[in-house]
Design a protein around this motif. Sequence first.
Motif, mmCIF file in Angstrom:
data_model
loop_
_atom_site.group_PDB
_atom_site.id
_atom_site.type_symbol
_atom_site.label_atom_id
_atom_site.label_comp_id
_atom_site.label_asym_id
_atom_site.label_seq_id
_atom_site.Cartn_x
_atom_site.Cartn_y
_atom_site.Cartn_z
ATOM 1 N N UNK A 31 0.625 -0.948 0.116
ATOM 2 C CA UNK A 31 0.040 0.349 0.265
ATOM 3 C C UNK A 31 0.586 1.065 -0.322
ATOM 4 N N UNK A 32 0.707 1.876 -0.699
ATOM 5 C CA UNK A 32 1.224 3.434 -1.064
ATOM 6 C C UNK A 32 0.365 4.126 -1.019
ATOM 7 N N UNK A 33 0.218 5.285 0.071
ATOM 8 C CA UNK A 33 -0.841 6.157 0.038
ATOM 9 C C UNK A 33 0.232 7.978 -0.448
ATOM 10 N N UNK A 34 -0.377 8.188 -1.504
ATOM 11 C CA UNK A 34 -0.021 9.693 -1.757
ATOM 12 C C UNK A 34 -0.872 11.402 -1.062
ATOM 13 N N UNK A 35 -0.376 11.964 -0.227
ATOM 14 C CA UNK A 35 -0.713 12.986 0.077
ATOM 15 C C UNK A 35 -0.566 14.094 -0.812
ATOM 16 N N UNK A 36 -1.804 15.000 -0.421
ATOM 17 C CA UNK A 36 -1.525 16.134 -1.413
ATOM 18 C C UNK A 36 -1.985 15.323 -2.841
ATOM 19 N N UNK A 37 -2.952 14.522 -3.001
ATOM 20 C CA UNK A 37 -2.987 13.615 -4.597
ATOM 21 C C UNK A 37 -3.705 14.632 -5.144
ATOM 22 N N UNK A 38 -4.444 15.824 -4.613
ATOM 23 C CA UNK A 38 -4.789 16.589 -5.746
ATOM 24 C C UNK A 38 -4.083 17.863 -6.585
ATOM 25 N N UNK A 39 -2.553 17.555 -6.075
ATOM 26 C CA UNK A 39 -1.873 19.163 -6.787
ATOM 27 C C UNK A 39 -1.720 17.426 -7.906
ATOM 28 N N UNK A 40 -1.445 18.335 -9.483
ATOM 29 C CA UNK A 40 -1.817 17.727 -11.244
ATOM 30 C C UNK A 40 0.011 17.321 -10.595
ATOM 31 N N UNK A 41 0.807 18.392 -10.763
ATOM 32 C CA UNK A 41 2.106 17.949 -10.043
ATOM 33 C C UNK A 41 2.772 16.813 -9.944
ATOM 34 N N UNK A 42 2.720 17.543 -8.483
ATOM 35 C CA UNK A 42 3.043 16.381 -7.989
ATOM 36 C C UNK A 42 2.655 15.077 -7.368
ATOM 37 N N UNK A 43 1.486 14.801 -7.482
ATOM 38 C CA UNK A 43 0.461 13.681 -7.118
ATOM 39 C C UNK A 43 0.792 12.781 -8.895
ATOM 40 N N UNK A 44 0.180 13.472 -9.999
ATOM 41 C CA UNK A 44 0.584 12.903 -11.687
ATOM 42 C C UNK A 44 1.900 12.452 -11.405
ATOM 43 N N UNK A 45 2.753 13.316 -10.830
ATOM 44 C CA UNK A 45 4.159 12.688 -11.044
ATOM 45 C C UNK A 45 4.370 11.741 -10.847
ATOM 46 N N UNK A 46 4.059 11.341 -8.942
ATOM 47 C CA UNK A 46 4.661 10.460 -8.468
ATOM 48 C C UNK A 46 3.748 9.132 -9.352
ATOM 49 N N UNK A 47 2.024 9.131 -9.186
ATOM 50 C CA UNK A 47 1.601 7.881 -9.503
ATOM 51 C C UNK A 47 2.053 7.327 -10.895
ATOM 52 N N UNK A 48 3.031 8.194 -12.329
ATOM 53 C CA UNK A 48 3.123 7.858 -13.465
ATOM 54 C C UNK A 48 4.391 6.888 -12.668
ATOM 55 N N UNK A 49 5.222 7.553 -12.125
ATOM 56 C CA UNK A 49 6.605 6.368 -11.612
ATOM 57 C C UNK A 49 6.273 5.413 -10.739
ATOM 58 N N UNK A 50 4.883 5.229 -10.105
ATOM 59 C CA UNK A 50 4.436 3.725 -9.710
ATOM 60 C C UNK A 50 4.545 2.963 -10.537
ATOM 61 N N UNK A 51 3.261 3.542 -11.468
ATOM 62 C CA UNK A 51 2.749 2.392 -13.136
ATOM 63 C C UNK A 51 3.501 2.065 -13.568
ATOM 64 N N UNK A 52 4.642 2.822 -13.596
ATOM 65 C CA UNK A 52 5.768 2.768 -15.005
ATOM 66 C C UNK A 52 7.090 1.619 -14.538
ATOM 67 N N UNK A 53 7.057 1.613 -13.106
ATOM 68 C CA UNK A 53 8.204 1.231 -12.270
ATOM 69 C C UNK A 53 7.893 -0.489 -12.120
ATOM 70 N N UNK A 54 9.150 -1.221 -12.984
ATOM 71 C CA UNK A 54 8.426 -2.877 -13.464
ATOM 72 C C UNK A 54 9.012 -3.717 -12.264
ATOM 73 N N UNK A 55 9.974 -3.013 -11.116
ATOM 74 C CA UNK A 55 9.859 -3.802 -9.640
ATOM 75 C C UNK A 55 8.632 -3.330 -9.062
ATOM 76 N N UNK A 56 7.835 -2.483 -8.950
ATOM 77 C CA UNK A 56 7.308 -1.989 -8.261
ATOM 78 C C UNK A 56 5.865 -3.028 -8.774
ATOM 79 N N UNK A 57 5.864 -3.001 -10.001
ATOM 80 C CA UNK A 57 4.398 -3.823 -11.454
ATOM 81 C C UNK A 57 4.565 -5.206 -10.269
#
Length: 445
Positions: free
Chosen positions: A2-28
Amino acid sequence: MKVTLIGAGSREFAGKIVRDLLLSGPIAEKELEIVLMDIAAEPLAEMETYTRQLIEKLHHSATVSSTTDLVPAVSGASFVVTAIEVDRYHYWSQDFTIPRKYGFKQVYGENGGPGGLFHALRQFGPLLEIARAIESHAPDALFLNFSNPEHKVCEAISRLTSVKVVGLCHGYFAGVKQISSLLDIPSEQLELPAAGINHFTWFQEVRDRATGEDLYPRLRERERDANWVSDWHEIGLSRILFRRFGLWPSPSANHIGEYISWADDYVPAQLQYFTDPGEGSPWRDGAETPEWHYHIGAVDTDRPLHAPRPIVSLEDQPLESSEELAIPIIEWVACGVERPLPAVNIPNNGAIPGLPDEMVVEVPARAENGRLVPLQMEPLPEGIFAMIRLQGSIHKLLVEAYVEQSKEKLLQAVLLDPIVDNHNRAVAMVDEFLELQKDALPPLK
C-alpha cells in the motif's frame, strides 16, 4: 504493498508520482494498492480518474482508491508520500514580500530567510498531524516527504515523532546538469557526491566515473573561460561561490541565495511576486494573489497582456518516469533493487563531520532494514561548514519555538538569519507576519 499519496489533488506532484509508480517494473510485481488522499475533493476525484485511466492503459494490476480522511488513508501503508501546502501562493507572496518591505534583501523566501521560517511554522502543524497518524496506524511505514521547507519540516518530524521520515527534492540534479554542461561531459559519466542542506548542497568531488580522474581542475578552467552572463539567472551566484569557497554549490541562484546575506547582487530582477505598492496591500479583501514567477529568465514575456497562464492537463503530460527519488527508494526498500540515492534529507548521524547528529542534512544514502542510512562524507571546508552549521542552529530554535509556543525563540531564529541586519525592523516584521498569517500559524506567546 500500500502506497498512500497525501496531497493527491496536486496535478504536478501526484501525477508525477502516480506515473513513476505505475512505470516501475519491480513495483509492478507487487500487489500494488494506491490510495490517494487530499482534503480537496474535486481535484482528488480528477486524480483518481486519471490514475484509473493509466492503470487501464498500462494493463497494470494495481488498484486505486481515494479518500479525504487521513486515518484510513495511512492505516497499514508501507509508504506514505506527501506534498502539501495550504494556500501556497497566497502565503508565499507574503513570505517573499514582507521581509523585503522591512529592508531585508531576501531571495525567493521558500526554504531560507525569514520567509522560509514562517513557511516552516505553517507547515509544522499539518505535517506533524500526518506523521502522528503514521506513528499510530502505520508505524513501520517510510514517510517520503516532498513538502517544503524540506530540512526544517523533516527536522521537526524526526525530533518530535518516531516516524521514519525522508525529505526528497530534485535540486541536486540541477547542479549535476550545470557541471555536466560546463565540462561538456554527459552527467552519467560523472561521479558527484554532494553534502549540505536542502537547496544548499556542495559537490565534494567531481570525478570521471570510469577512470576516477579528478575533474575539479578542469571545471575551474572551464568556469574561468565561460561568458559571465551565460545562464546568469541559474549559475551566476554559483560561479562566484565556487571561486570564493572552492566547491560547486547546488541547485540554482534563487535557492542558494536564500542562505546568503549578499546574494541579492547575484540574483537579478526579483520579479517573483511583483505588485504596485500604490495600489495598496495585495492581500486586502478581494485582492488577487500576485502571479508567481520562478525568475525573470523563465517568464514568458511574449504572452499577451491579458492572457492567463496556460494550464497543462494531466492527459497531456508525457507518460515517462521522472528523476524524483521516491520510486527508487521504494524499489530498494520493498523490492531489494539497489538504486543510486544521491540526495536525501535525513538526520545527520555523523555523515557530515562536526554537525549535530539530529540535524537534518542532504547527503547520499543507502537502504538498510527499511530505513535510509546516510553515507559517510568528507569534512566540509570551514567557510561552507560555518554557513551550514548556522542554519542548523536556526532550525533547532524554530522547532523549539513551535513546541514551546515561544515568540522569543522565533525571534532568536530570525535574528540569527544572515539576511536580517536590524533588530527593530526584525521585531516589526515578525509582528506583521504573526498578524497577517495568524489563521495558519501556531499560537506563540
